[in-house]
Design a protein around this motif. Sequence first.
Motif, PDB file in Angstrom:
ATOM      1  N   LEU A   1      64.937   9.045  37.221  1.00 43.37           N
ATOM      2  CA  LEU A   1      65.904   7.954  37.385  1.00 43.37           C
ATOM      3  C   LEU A   1      67.082   8.152  36.432  1.00 43.37           C
ATOM      4  O   LEU A   1      68.239   7.894  36.775  1.00 43.37           O
ATOM      5  N   ARG A   2      66.796   8.628  35.223  1.00 43.97           N
ATOM      6  CA  ARG A   2      67.857   8.901  34.254  1.00 43.97           C
ATOM      7  C   ARG A   2      68.772   9.996  34.802  1.00 43.97           C
ATOM      8  O   ARG A   2      69.990   9.911  34.730  1.00 43.97           O
ATOM      9  N   ARG A   3      68.147  11.022  35.380  1.00 41.74           N
ATOM     10  CA  ARG A   3      68.904  12.131  35.949  1.00 41.74           C
ATOM     11  C   ARG A   3      69.852  11.630  37.037  1.00 41.74           C
ATOM     12  O   ARG A   3      70.937  12.167  37.230  1.00 41.74           O
TER      13      ARG A   3
ATOM     14  N   LEU B   1      76.686  14.213  43.354  1.00 45.52           N
ATOM     15  CA  LEU B   1      75.320  14.359  42.866  1.00 45.52           C
ATOM     16  C   LEU B   1      74.618  15.568  43.481  1.00 45.52           C
ATOM     17  O   LEU B   1      73.962  16.364  42.792  1.00 45.52           O
ATOM     18  N   ILE B   2      74.789  15.699  44.794  1.00 45.93           N
ATOM     19  CA  ILE B   2      74.172  16.828  45.495  1.00 45.93           C
ATOM     20  C   ILE B   2      74.745  18.133  44.940  1.00 45.93           C
ATOM     21  O   ILE B   2      74.024  19.110  44.730  1.00 45.93           O
ATOM     22  N   ASN B   3      76.052  18.104  44.672  1.00 39.89           N
ATOM     23  CA  ASN B   3      76.696  19.285  44.116  1.00 39.89           C
ATOM     24  C   ASN B   3      76.116  19.631  42.741  1.00 39.89           C
ATOM     25  O   ASN B   3      75.908  20.796  42.407  1.00 39.89           O
ATOM     26  N   ARG B   4      75.855  18.592  41.955  1.00 41.07           N
ATOM     27  CA  ARG B   4      75.276  18.828  40.628  1.00 41.07           C
ATOM     28  C   ARG B   4      73.900  19.489  40.760  1.00 41.07           C
ATOM     29  O   ARG B   4      73.575  20.438  40.056  1.00 41.07           O
ATOM     30  N   LEU B   5      73.114  18.962  41.696  1.00 39.24           N
ATOM     31  CA  LEU B   5      71.779  19.538  41.913  1.00 39.24           C
ATOM     32  C   LEU B   5      71.891  21.008  42.303  1.00 39.24           C
ATOM     33  O   LEU B   5      71.087  21.846  41.885  1.00 39.24           O
TER      34      LEU B   5
ATOM     35  N   VAL C   1      68.684  23.613  42.417  1.00 38.67           N
ATOM     36  CA  VAL C   1      67.760  23.011  43.380  1.00 38.67           C
ATOM     37  C   VAL C   1      68.028  23.602  44.769  1.00 38.67           C
ATOM     38  O   VAL C   1      69.181  23.687  45.192  1.00 38.67           O
ATOM     39  N   THR C   2      66.976  24.022  45.459  1.00 40.54           N
ATOM     40  CA  THR C   2      67.119  24.561  46.812  1.00 40.54           C
ATOM     41  C   THR C   2      67.281  23.398  47.790  1.00 40.54           C
ATOM     42  O   THR C   2      66.480  22.463  47.756  1.00 40.54           O
ATOM     43  N   MET C   3      68.309  23.460  48.627  1.00 36.33           N
ATOM     44  CA  MET C   3      68.567  22.308  49.504  1.00 36.33           C
ATOM     45  C   MET C   3      68.977  22.733  50.907  1.00 36.33           C
ATOM     46  O   MET C   3      69.632  23.762  51.092  1.00 36.33           O
TER      47      MET C   3
END
Lengths: 246, 224
Positions: A123-125, A180-184, A189-191
Amino acid sequence: MALLEVKGLVKRFGDRTVLKDIDFSLEEGETKVIMGPSGCGKSTLLRCLNRLIDPDEGQILFRGEDVTRVGTDVRLLRQRIGFVFQQFALYRHLTALENVTLALRKLKGLSGREADEKALLELRRMDMETHRAKYPAQLSGGQKQRIAIARALAMDPAVLFFDEPTSALDPEMSREVVALINRLRFEGVTMLCVTHDVFLARYVTAQVIFMDAGEIRAEDAPERLLSGHHDARIREFFGNSGGSDA
Amino acid sequence: MLELTGFSRELVAYGPQLLEGLWKTLILAGSVSLSGLVGGILVFGLTLSHQPMVRRVTDAWVSFFIGMPLLVLLFLVYYGFPQWGIRLSPFEVAFWGFTLNVSAYNARYLTTAYRSLDAAELEAADAQGFGHWQIFLWIILPQVLRLSVPALTNQVILNLKDSSIAFLIQYTEFFAQVQELAAQNFRFFQAYVMAGLVYLGLVSVIVLAARRLEARVILPGLER
Ligand SMILES: Nc1ncnc2c1ncn2[C@@H]1O[C@H](COP(=O)(O)OP(=O)(O)OP(=O)(O)O)[C@@H](O)[C@H]1O
Ligand SMILES: [Mg+2]
């Protein structure tokens, strides 16, 4: 070895073939975006990959193992694939924190304290820690989507699937989620992300798979696909979408 | 005025029997409310089975016990079963008859609530890797129970009122004792008014408790 390798995947509903001979692969740490007109089979493809829908033909290799084989533990497979939906799909009787901890406790067998710790980390992330005690009904769309992403990430999945994660959001919130998705993506992260959102495809600058009528028509970098592509069908799609929602 | 004093004197004299009847009413209504809730949850769970056969049988079961008048069921078991050598006490007959009837109704209420659940949530639970019964236990049941509080508590009120028909199979609950009192002194009017007031009082208690329960467990976002 690719994380995910799809070979000759076919799905029929009755006598309608919705997926025709789909081939593609997704490497560890890679992000791919799937785009295409409404009804072309994008959601069906994602749901075949985690076996929410049973494909009729073809192979799905997950880290080299064919998960279409009989005897595959589909529940274990699903636990290794985080799924984020357009409509958030949070459990409305649970708080934000409980939404994230439920699977940790019941599927991973963590104790209440361990699950809380892990969930708070996620949640912090997502910058949502202060909202942990709120129920879905008390959150905005963008906040709900971030809780949903935290819920998926908490299980330490091998890959995250998104099915139109920004389609139910207003433009501002939608941009937040895209960022956010870009940060992941940069966190490795594999997406695999189905979207109508051209902004998302451009911003995340991932390889884009263009689907049409159940087939993969092209796979290319967004700047090459999104404008002036040699395929008239693709030009028409992105031209008509006017750079926004299709 | 004189009449009433006369009646209240008889009330006092007949008090122990009335209280015993009241006690038996509360025992019957209370126990079938509990067994009917547990039974309703079990039956509802079976209607969600992956086995088409189990679903069909359960649906038929529910329809049968909703369609069957409770009184006919009670008479069938109480007066009919002894032919087959099955002899049950009035309480046992009332308990099982009510339980079958009430759990069928409760299962229907839960099914209605289930239809209003968000399909995307259930798909999300599937996608997370939860099993069928895990989803039932942790996603479906907590929601349908809360959504059904008004219907389920209304059923408790019906159980209390309907328990009076058990006097027809010789279960000497409250109403049976009131009948007795009225027949002894022919003060039918006073006796039945008194009975009505007692039921009204009990129902009011249930209504108040139900309101508090509903306010406590209502799903966030559905508050009025
Ligand atoms: N369970 C089903 N039974 C029958 N047909 C289905 C089913 N699910 C999907 N379809 C059909 O399969 C086709 C592909 O659907 P899908 O939802 O995968 O499209 P999509 O690309 O995700 O579209 P959208 O962009 O609108 O979400 C559609 O024509 C749809 O009507
Ligand atoms: Mg779709």
